[in-house]
Design an enzyme around this catalytic site. Sequence first.
Site, PDB file in Angstrom:
ATOM      1  N   HIS A 119      14.152  -3.086  20.866  1.00 47.21           N
ATOM      2  CA  HIS A 119      15.560  -2.773  20.580  1.00 47.21           C
ATOM      3  C   HIS A 119      15.970  -1.333  20.910  1.00 47.21           C
ATOM      4  CE1 HIS A 119      13.440  -1.408  17.023  1.00 47.21           C
ATOM      5  NE2 HIS A 119      13.439  -2.603  16.434  1.00 47.21           N
ATOM      6  N   ARG A 144      11.676 -15.356   8.790  1.00 49.41           N
ATOM      7  CA  ARG A 144      11.685 -15.342   7.315  1.00 49.41           C
ATOM      8  C   ARG A 144      10.849 -16.488   6.727  1.00 49.41           C
ATOM      9  NH1 ARG A 144      13.364 -10.174   7.872  1.00 49.41           N
ATOM     10  NH2 ARG A 144      15.611  -9.942   8.138  1.00 49.41           N
ATOM     11  N   HIS A 199      11.807 -11.450  20.164  1.00 53.31           N
ATOM     12  CA  HIS A 199      11.937 -10.628  18.959  1.00 53.31           C
ATOM     13  C   HIS A 199      12.832 -11.338  17.942  1.00 53.31           C
ATOM     14  CE1 HIS A 199      12.312  -6.271  17.296  1.00 53.31           C
ATOM     15  NE2 HIS A 199      12.391  -7.161  16.318  1.00 53.31           N
ATOM     16  N   ASN A 227       6.415  -8.487  10.088  1.00 46.57           N
ATOM     17  CA  ASN A 227       6.768  -7.875   8.800  1.00 46.57           C
ATOM     18  C   ASN A 227       7.323  -8.937   7.854  1.00 46.57           C
ATOM     19  OD1 ASN A 227       9.096  -8.091  10.408  1.00 46.57           O
ATOM     20  ND2 ASN A 227      10.126  -6.407   9.372  1.00 46.57           N
ATOM     21  N   ASP A 242      16.488  -9.656  18.242  1.00 48.88           N
ATOM     22  CA  ASP A 242      16.125  -9.054  16.950  1.00 48.88           C
ATOM     23  C   ASP A 242      16.834  -9.809  15.826  1.00 48.88           C
ATOM     24  OD1 ASP A 242      15.047  -7.511  14.962  1.00 48.88           O
ATOM     25  OD2 ASP A 242      16.111  -5.670  15.486  1.00 48.88           O
TER      26      ASP A 242
END
Length: 420
Positions: free
Chosen positions: A218, A58, A54, A88, A281
Amino acid sequence: MTALVLSNARLPDGRIADISIDHGIITHIGSSDAADRVIDCKNRLCIPAAADMHVHMRDGVQAAKETWKTGTEAAAAGGVATVVDQPNTIPSMETAENFRQRADLAAKNSVCHFGINGSVTADADFLGLIEAGVLAFGEMFAAPSSYGNALTPDVIRDSLRILADHDMLVTVHAEEVLPGEVHSLEEHSRSRPVQGEAETIRLVQDLAPHGTKLHICHVSGTEAFGTIKDSFEVTPHHLFLSCEETTAENTFWKMNPPLRTKKERLALIQNFAKIPVIASDHAPHTIQEKSQPFSLAPSGVPGVETMLPLLMNAVTEQKITLGQLIAKTATNPCRILRIPAPSLTPGSRADLAVYADTPVKISGESLHSRCGWTPYEGMDGVFPVTTVIGGIPAWHDGEFTSGGGQMWMNAGARQLRRKE
Protein backbone atom coordinates in the site's frame (compact mmCIF):
# COMPACT_ATOMS: atom_id res chain seq x y z
CA MET A 1 -18.93 -33.06 -23.65
CA THR A 2 -17.41 -29.78 -22.52
CA ALA A 3 -18.36 -28.80 -18.97
CA LEU A 4 -18.88 -25.05 -19.54
CA VAL A 5 -18.93 -22.66 -22.46
CA LEU A 6 -18.91 -18.88 -22.18
CA SER A 7 -20.49 -18.06 -25.52
CA ASN A 8 -20.25 -14.74 -27.37
CA ALA A 9 -17.54 -13.36 -25.08
CA ARG A 10 -15.69 -10.24 -26.16
CA LEU A 11 -11.97 -10.78 -25.70
CA PRO A 12 -9.56 -7.96 -24.80
CA ASP A 13 -8.48 -7.73 -28.46
CA GLY A 14 -12.10 -7.11 -29.50
CA ARG A 15 -12.86 -10.53 -30.99
CA ILE A 16 -16.13 -12.25 -30.15
CA ALA A 17 -15.61 -15.94 -29.39
CA ASP A 18 -16.81 -18.89 -27.34
CA ILE A 19 -14.59 -20.00 -24.45
CA SER A 20 -14.74 -23.75 -23.76
CA ILE A 21 -13.81 -24.91 -20.25
CA ASP A 22 -13.29 -28.42 -18.90
CA HIS A 23 -11.85 -29.61 -15.58
CA GLY A 24 -11.14 -26.02 -14.62
CA ILE A 25 -9.01 -25.35 -17.71
CA ILE A 26 -9.68 -23.37 -20.90
CA THR A 27 -9.66 -25.99 -23.66
CA HIS A 28 -10.57 -23.91 -26.71
CA ILE A 29 -11.32 -20.35 -27.79
CA GLY A 30 -13.38 -20.03 -30.96
CA SER A 31 -16.50 -21.86 -32.02
CA SER A 32 -17.78 -24.35 -29.45
CA ASP A 33 -19.39 -27.77 -29.41
CA ALA A 34 -22.08 -29.10 -27.06
CA ALA A 35 -21.61 -28.38 -23.36
CA ASP A 36 -23.17 -29.29 -20.04
CA ARG A 37 -23.74 -25.59 -19.42
CA VAL A 38 -23.66 -22.55 -21.67
CA ILE A 39 -23.59 -18.98 -20.40
CA ASP A 40 -24.32 -16.38 -23.07
CA CYS A 41 -21.99 -13.42 -22.45
CA LYS A 42 -23.93 -11.27 -24.95
CA ASN A 43 -20.77 -9.72 -26.41
CA ARG A 44 -19.66 -8.46 -23.00
CA LEU A 45 -15.97 -8.08 -22.16
CA CYS A 46 -14.25 -11.13 -20.64
CA ILE A 47 -10.83 -10.79 -18.98
CA PRO A 48 -8.68 -12.85 -16.58
CA ALA A 49 -10.02 -12.61 -13.04
CA ALA A 50 -7.89 -10.76 -10.51
CA ALA A 51 -5.54 -11.88 -7.75
CA ASP A 52 -5.82 -9.55 -4.76
CA MET A 53 -2.58 -10.10 -2.87
CA HIS A 54 -3.57 -8.04 0.18
CA VAL A 55 -6.77 -8.81 2.11
CA HIS A 56 -7.76 -9.26 5.76
CA MET A 57 -10.52 -11.86 5.90
CA ARG A 58 -10.98 -11.60 9.69
CA ASP A 59 -13.33 -14.46 10.85
CA GLY A 60 -12.98 -16.29 14.17
CA VAL A 61 -13.42 -13.81 17.03
CA GLN A 62 -13.56 -11.06 14.37
CA ALA A 63 -16.41 -12.65 12.42
CA ALA A 64 -18.66 -9.62 12.98
CA LYS A 65 -16.35 -7.70 10.62
CA GLU A 66 -15.99 -10.40 7.96
CA THR A 67 -15.88 -14.17 7.45
CA TRP A 68 -14.15 -16.27 4.84
CA LYS A 69 -17.55 -16.91 3.27
CA THR A 70 -18.71 -13.29 3.08
CA GLY A 71 -15.28 -11.96 2.19
CA THR A 72 -14.67 -14.37 -0.66
CA GLU A 73 -18.22 -13.93 -1.93
CA ALA A 74 -17.44 -10.22 -2.09
CA ALA A 75 -14.24 -11.06 -3.98
CA ALA A 76 -16.05 -13.22 -6.53
CA ALA A 77 -18.77 -10.59 -7.02
CA GLY A 78 -15.99 -8.09 -7.71
CA GLY A 79 -14.11 -10.16 -10.31
CA VAL A 80 -11.40 -11.49 -7.95
CA ALA A 81 -10.46 -15.17 -8.18
CA THR A 82 -7.56 -15.28 -5.68
CA VAL A 83 -7.18 -13.56 -2.30
CA VAL A 84 -4.10 -13.55 -0.08
CA ASP A 85 -4.90 -13.24 3.62
CA GLN A 86 -2.59 -11.20 5.83
CA PRO A 87 -1.29 -12.70 9.10
CA ASN A 88 -2.28 -10.04 11.67
CA THR A 89 -5.22 -12.25 12.56
CA ILE A 90 -6.48 -13.32 15.99
CA PRO A 91 -4.61 -15.52 16.74
CA SER A 92 -1.72 -14.40 14.52
CA MET A 93 -0.04 -16.72 12.03
CA GLU A 94 3.07 -17.33 14.14
CA THR A 95 2.72 -21.12 14.41
CA ALA A 96 2.07 -23.96 12.01
CA GLU A 97 -0.91 -25.05 14.11
CA ASN A 98 -2.54 -21.60 13.88
CA PHE A 99 -1.94 -21.64 10.14
CA ARG A 100 -3.45 -25.10 9.69
CA GLN A 101 -6.57 -24.13 11.64
CA ARG A 102 -7.02 -21.00 9.54
CA ALA A 103 -6.38 -22.90 6.31
CA ASP A 104 -9.04 -25.47 7.29
CA LEU A 105 -11.53 -22.67 8.03
CA ALA A 106 -10.80 -21.04 4.69
CA ALA A 107 -11.01 -24.31 2.75
CA LYS A 108 -14.47 -25.01 4.15
CA ASN A 109 -15.86 -21.56 3.43
CA SER A 110 -13.95 -19.85 0.64
CA VAL A 111 -15.68 -19.32 -2.70
CA CYS A 112 -12.40 -18.44 -4.43
CA HIS A 113 -8.74 -19.46 -4.45
CA PHE A 114 -6.80 -18.32 -1.42
CA GLY A 115 -3.35 -18.10 0.10
CA ILE A 116 -2.45 -17.35 3.71
CA ASN A 117 0.70 -15.46 4.69
CA GLY A 118 2.80 -16.21 7.75
CA SER A 119 3.61 -13.71 10.50
CA VAL A 120 6.96 -11.97 10.77
CA THR A 121 7.59 -11.57 14.51
CA ALA A 122 10.33 -12.39 16.98
CA ASP A 123 8.40 -15.52 17.99
CA ALA A 124 7.31 -16.80 14.58
CA ASP A 125 8.11 -20.42 13.66
CA PHE A 126 9.37 -19.63 10.17
CA LEU A 127 10.47 -23.14 9.21
CA GLY A 128 7.30 -24.76 10.53
CA LEU A 129 5.14 -22.24 8.66
CA ILE A 130 7.04 -22.75 5.41
CA GLU A 131 6.64 -26.52 5.63
CA ALA A 132 2.94 -26.16 6.57
CA GLY A 133 2.30 -24.22 3.36
CA VAL A 134 2.13 -20.45 3.90
CA LEU A 135 2.19 -18.68 0.54
CA ALA A 136 4.48 -15.84 1.67
CA PHE A 137 5.34 -13.87 4.82
CA GLY A 138 3.98 -10.49 5.92
CA GLU A 139 2.78 -7.94 5.80
CA MET A 140 5.76 -7.38 8.07
CA PHE A 141 5.04 -4.37 10.24
CA ALA A 142 7.81 -1.79 10.16
CA ALA A 143 5.25 0.53 11.79
CA PRO A 144 2.26 -0.10 14.07
CA SER A 145 -1.22 -0.57 12.61
CA SER A 146 -4.49 -2.26 13.53
CA TYR A 147 -3.62 -5.65 15.08
CA GLY A 148 0.05 -5.26 14.09
CA ASN A 149 2.97 -4.05 16.24
CA ALA A 150 6.12 -2.48 14.83
CA LEU A 151 9.24 -4.64 14.78
CA THR A 152 12.69 -3.55 15.91
CA PRO A 153 15.49 -3.31 13.32
CA ASP A 154 17.19 -6.35 14.87
CA VAL A 155 14.07 -8.49 14.49
CA ILE A 156 13.59 -7.27 10.90
CA ARG A 157 17.21 -8.08 10.01
CA ASP A 158 17.22 -11.52 11.64
CA SER A 159 13.83 -12.47 10.16
CA LEU A 160 14.73 -11.41 6.65
CA ARG A 161 17.98 -13.39 6.83
CA ILE A 162 16.08 -16.60 7.59
CA LEU A 163 13.38 -15.96 4.98
CA ALA A 164 15.90 -15.02 2.29
CA ASP A 165 17.74 -18.29 2.94
CA HIS A 166 14.47 -20.10 2.18
CA ASP A 167 13.64 -17.99 -0.89
CA MET A 168 10.40 -16.68 0.62
CA LEU A 169 8.60 -13.53 -0.46
CA VAL A 170 8.19 -10.96 2.34
CA THR A 171 5.60 -8.19 2.11
CA VAL A 172 6.24 -5.00 4.08
CA HIS A 173 4.03 -2.43 5.85
CA ALA A 174 6.35 0.59 5.77
CA GLU A 175 5.43 3.75 7.67
CA GLU A 176 6.89 6.21 10.13
CA VAL A 177 4.46 7.13 12.92
CA LEU A 178 4.97 10.44 14.69
CA PRO A 179 3.86 10.79 18.35
CA GLY A 180 0.57 12.32 19.44
CA GLU A 181 -3.17 11.76 19.02
CA VAL A 182 -4.94 12.52 15.77
CA HIS A 183 -8.47 13.87 15.39
CA SER A 184 -8.92 14.35 11.64
CA LEU A 185 -7.92 12.87 8.30
CA GLU A 186 -5.37 15.62 7.63
CA GLU A 187 -3.80 15.18 11.08
CA HIS A 188 -3.72 11.44 10.47
CA SER A 189 -1.87 12.00 7.19
CA ARG A 190 0.65 14.33 8.84
CA SER A 191 1.25 11.80 11.63
CA ARG A 192 2.19 9.12 9.07
CA PRO A 193 3.86 11.22 6.35
CA VAL A 194 4.75 10.14 2.83
CA GLN A 195 8.37 11.05 3.55
CA GLY A 196 8.37 8.63 6.47
CA GLU A 197 7.00 5.90 4.22
CA ALA A 198 9.95 6.36 1.85
CA GLU A 199 12.46 6.47 4.75
CA THR A 200 11.11 3.25 6.25
CA ILE A 201 11.26 1.50 2.89
CA ARG A 202 14.95 2.48 2.67
CA LEU A 203 15.54 1.20 6.21
CA VAL A 204 13.97 -2.21 5.52
CA GLN A 205 15.82 -2.57 2.22
CA ASP A 206 19.13 -1.69 3.94
CA LEU A 207 18.45 -4.33 6.62
CA ALA A 208 17.59 -7.01 4.04
CA PRO A 209 20.38 -9.38 3.00
CA HIS A 210 21.22 -9.78 -0.69
CA GLY A 211 18.62 -11.90 -2.46
CA THR A 212 15.68 -11.03 -0.17
CA LYS A 213 12.41 -10.88 -2.10
CA LEU A 214 10.51 -7.84 -0.80
CA HIS A 215 7.13 -6.48 -1.82
CA ILE A 216 6.09 -3.12 -0.38
CA CYS A 217 2.43 -2.89 0.62
CA HIS A 218 0.00 0.00 0.00
CA VAL A 219 2.41 2.71 -1.17
CA SER A 220 0.50 5.97 -0.72
CA GLY A 221 2.73 8.57 -2.41
CA THR A 222 4.87 8.86 -5.51
CA GLU A 223 7.84 10.01 -3.40
CA ALA A 224 8.52 6.37 -2.51
CA PHE A 225 8.50 5.06 -6.09
CA GLY A 226 12.16 5.77 -6.79
CA THR A 227 13.21 4.23 -3.48
CA ILE A 228 11.72 0.77 -4.04
CA LYS A 229 14.09 -1.87 -5.41
CA ASP A 230 11.60 -4.71 -5.90
CA SER A 231 7.82 -4.82 -6.32
CA PHE A 232 5.10 -2.78 -4.66
CA GLU A 233 1.37 -2.20 -4.66
CA VAL A 234 -0.99 0.78 -4.55
CA THR A 235 -4.56 0.57 -3.25
CA PRO A 236 -7.77 1.83 -4.88
CA HIS A 237 -8.44 4.10 -1.91
CA HIS A 238 -5.18 5.96 -2.48
CA LEU A 239 -6.03 6.24 -6.19
CA PHE A 240 -9.66 7.33 -5.85
CA LEU A 241 -10.02 9.06 -2.43
CA SER A 242 -8.24 11.97 -0.75
CA CYS A 243 -8.44 13.54 2.69
CA GLU A 244 -9.76 16.85 1.31
CA GLU A 245 -12.75 15.30 -0.46
CA THR A 246 -14.81 14.48 2.64
CA THR A 247 -15.44 15.81 6.15
CA ALA A 248 -12.36 16.17 8.34
CA GLU A 249 -13.49 13.60 10.94
CA ASN A 250 -14.82 10.94 8.55
CA THR A 251 -13.65 7.76 10.30
CA PHE A 252 -14.98 5.63 7.43
CA TRP A 253 -12.13 7.05 5.33
CA LYS A 254 -9.50 6.35 8.01
CA MET A 255 -6.84 3.78 7.09
CA ASN A 256 -3.09 3.16 7.32
CA PRO A 257 -1.26 4.55 5.43
CA PRO A 258 -3.65 7.52 5.53
CA LEU A 259 -5.36 9.19 2.63
CA ARG A 260 -3.24 11.92 1.09
CA THR A 261 -4.05 15.22 -0.62
CA LYS A 262 -5.88 15.40 -3.91
CA LYS A 263 -2.64 16.56 -5.53
CA GLU A 264 -0.82 13.42 -4.36
CA ARG A 265 -3.76 11.22 -5.38
CA LEU A 266 -3.70 12.65 -8.91
CA ALA A 267 0.07 12.14 -9.02
CA LEU A 268 -0.50 8.42 -8.37
CA ILE A 269 -2.89 8.26 -11.32
CA GLN A 270 -0.49 10.20 -13.53
CA ASN A 271 2.21 7.65 -12.64
CA PHE A 272 -0.13 4.67 -12.99
CA ALA A 273 2.11 3.00 -15.57
CA LYS A 274 4.90 2.73 -12.98
CA ILE A 275 2.74 0.80 -10.48
CA PRO A 276 3.29 -2.98 -10.69
CA VAL A 277 0.28 -4.12 -8.62
CA ILE A 278 -3.09 -2.82 -7.46
CA ALA A 279 -4.26 -4.57 -4.27
CA SER A 280 -7.28 -3.69 -2.15
CA ASP A 281 -5.95 -3.94 1.44
CA HIS A 282 -9.50 -5.11 2.19
CA ALA A 283 -9.69 -4.43 5.95
CA PRO A 284 -13.32 -4.36 7.13
CA HIS A 285 -14.52 -3.11 10.50
CA THR A 286 -18.09 -2.89 11.74
CA ILE A 287 -20.12 0.29 11.40
CA GLN A 288 -20.23 0.48 15.20
CA GLU A 289 -16.43 0.35 15.47
CA LYS A 290 -15.96 2.99 12.76
CA SER A 291 -18.56 5.26 14.42
CA GLN A 292 -16.33 5.95 17.43
CA PRO A 293 -14.46 9.25 17.88
CA PHE A 294 -11.68 9.64 15.31
CA SER A 295 -8.79 8.83 17.65
CA LEU A 296 -10.50 5.60 18.79
CA ALA A 297 -11.88 4.33 15.47
CA PRO A 298 -9.79 1.54 13.92
CA SER A 299 -8.03 2.10 10.61
CA GLY A 300 -9.08 0.11 7.55
CA VAL A 301 -11.74 -0.03 4.85
CA PRO A 302 -13.38 -2.82 2.81
CA GLY A 303 -12.39 -2.94 -0.85
CA VAL A 304 -12.06 -6.42 -2.40
CA GLU A 305 -15.43 -6.20 -4.18
CA THR A 306 -14.99 -2.65 -5.49
CA MET A 307 -11.34 -2.78 -6.64
CA LEU A 308 -11.97 -4.07 -10.17
CA PRO A 309 -15.25 -2.17 -10.72
CA LEU A 310 -13.51 1.13 -9.90
CA LEU A 311 -10.60 0.28 -12.22
CA MET A 312 -12.93 -0.92 -14.97
CA ASN A 313 -14.78 2.37 -14.74
CA ALA A 314 -11.43 4.16 -15.09
CA VAL A 315 -10.85 2.11 -18.27
CA THR A 316 -14.21 3.23 -19.68
CA GLU A 317 -13.25 6.83 -18.87
CA GLN A 318 -9.91 6.24 -20.67
CA LYS A 319 -7.88 7.17 -17.60
CA ILE A 320 -6.08 3.80 -17.70
CA THR A 321 -5.87 1.06 -20.31
CA LEU A 322 -7.36 -2.42 -20.18
CA GLY A 323 -3.89 -3.90 -20.65
CA GLN A 324 -2.64 -2.02 -17.61
CA LEU A 325 -5.58 -3.24 -15.53
CA ILE A 326 -4.99 -6.90 -16.45
CA ALA A 327 -1.24 -6.66 -15.80
CA LYS A 328 -1.61 -4.97 -12.41
CA THR A 329 -4.47 -7.10 -11.06
CA ALA A 330 -3.79 -10.54 -12.56
CA THR A 331 -0.48 -11.08 -14.35
CA ASN A 332 1.92 -9.23 -12.03
CA PRO A 333 0.44 -10.32 -8.68
CA CYS A 334 0.59 -13.97 -9.72
CA ARG A 335 4.17 -13.58 -11.00
CA ILE A 336 5.27 -12.00 -7.72
CA LEU A 337 3.49 -14.70 -5.69
CA ARG A 338 4.89 -17.38 -8.02
CA ILE A 339 1.53 -18.92 -8.79
CA PRO A 340 0.16 -19.55 -12.32
CA ALA A 341 -1.48 -16.47 -13.80
CA PRO A 342 -4.80 -16.91 -15.61
CA SER A 343 -4.95 -15.85 -19.23
CA LEU A 344 -7.28 -16.13 -22.20
CA THR A 345 -5.36 -18.98 -23.81
CA PRO A 346 -6.04 -22.72 -24.07
CA GLY A 347 -4.37 -24.58 -21.23
CA SER A 348 -4.77 -21.70 -18.79
CA ARG A 349 -6.69 -21.99 -15.53
CA ALA A 350 -10.27 -20.83 -16.07
CA ASP A 351 -10.37 -17.79 -13.78
CA LEU A 352 -12.39 -15.28 -15.79
CA ALA A 353 -14.64 -12.29 -15.23
CA VAL A 354 -17.34 -11.06 -17.63
CA TYR A 355 -18.21 -7.39 -17.09
CA ALA A 356 -21.38 -5.37 -17.52
CA ASP A 357 -21.47 -2.82 -20.33
CA THR A 358 -22.26 0.22 -18.19
CA PRO A 359 -21.34 1.51 -14.73
CA VAL A 360 -23.65 1.68 -11.73
CA LYS A 361 -23.49 3.67 -8.51
CA ILE A 362 -21.65 1.80 -5.79
CA SER A 363 -23.76 1.21 -2.69
CA GLY A 364 -22.82 -0.51 0.54
CA GLU A 365 -26.27 -2.09 0.70
CA SER A 366 -25.69 -3.92 -2.59
CA LEU A 367 -22.22 -5.25 -1.71
CA HIS A 368 -21.49 -8.56 -0.01
CA SER A 369 -18.90 -7.85 2.69
CA ARG A 370 -20.33 -8.53 6.12
CA CYS A 371 -19.34 -5.09 7.39
CA GLY A 372 -22.12 -3.57 5.26
CA TRP A 373 -20.51 -0.30 4.14
CA THR A 374 -18.06 1.11 1.60
CA PRO A 375 -15.93 4.25 1.40
CA TYR A 376 -16.86 4.47 -2.30
CA GLU A 377 -20.57 5.12 -1.74
CA GLY A 378 -22.09 6.84 -4.79
CA MET A 379 -19.03 6.43 -7.03
CA ASP A 380 -19.27 4.70 -10.41
CA GLY A 381 -18.22 1.09 -10.83
CA VAL A 382 -18.41 -1.45 -13.65
CA PHE A 383 -19.18 -4.80 -12.01
CA PRO A 384 -18.86 -8.35 -13.35
CA VAL A 385 -22.05 -10.21 -14.22
CA THR A 386 -20.21 -13.55 -14.15
CA THR A 387 -16.99 -14.63 -12.41
CA VAL A 388 -15.65 -18.09 -13.21
CA ILE A 389 -13.19 -19.50 -10.65
CA GLY A 390 -11.43 -22.77 -11.40
CA GLY A 391 -14.00 -23.49 -14.11
CA ILE A 392 -16.99 -22.93 -11.78
CA PRO A 393 -19.33 -19.93 -12.25
CA ALA A 394 -18.74 -18.75 -8.70
CA TRP A 395 -20.79 -15.57 -9.29
CA HIS A 396 -23.55 -15.52 -11.91
CA ASP A 397 -26.99 -13.92 -12.07
CA GLY A 398 -26.67 -12.70 -8.49
CA GLU A 399 -25.94 -16.15 -7.04
CA PHE A 400 -22.82 -17.82 -5.64
CA THR A 401 -21.52 -21.33 -6.30
CA SER A 402 -18.46 -22.75 -4.54
CA GLY A 403 -16.20 -25.60 -5.55
CA GLY A 404 -13.62 -24.15 -7.91
CA GLY A 405 -11.25 -22.62 -5.38
CA GLN A 406 -7.95 -24.05 -4.19
CA MET A 407 -5.29 -23.08 -1.63
CA TRP A 408 -2.05 -21.63 -2.96
CA MET A 409 1.16 -22.60 -1.09
CA ASN A 410 4.81 -21.67 -1.42
CA ALA A 411 6.85 -23.61 -3.99
CA GLY A 412 8.75 -25.62 -1.38
CA ALA A 413 5.58 -26.84 0.29
CA ARG A 414 4.06 -27.72 -3.11
CA GLN A 415 7.08 -29.86 -3.97
CA LEU A 416 6.95 -31.55 -0.55
CA ARG A 417 3.25 -32.41 -1.02
CA ARG A 418 3.96 -33.85 -4.49
CA LYS A 419 6.69 -36.10 -3.10
CA GLU A 420 4.36 -37.33 -0.37
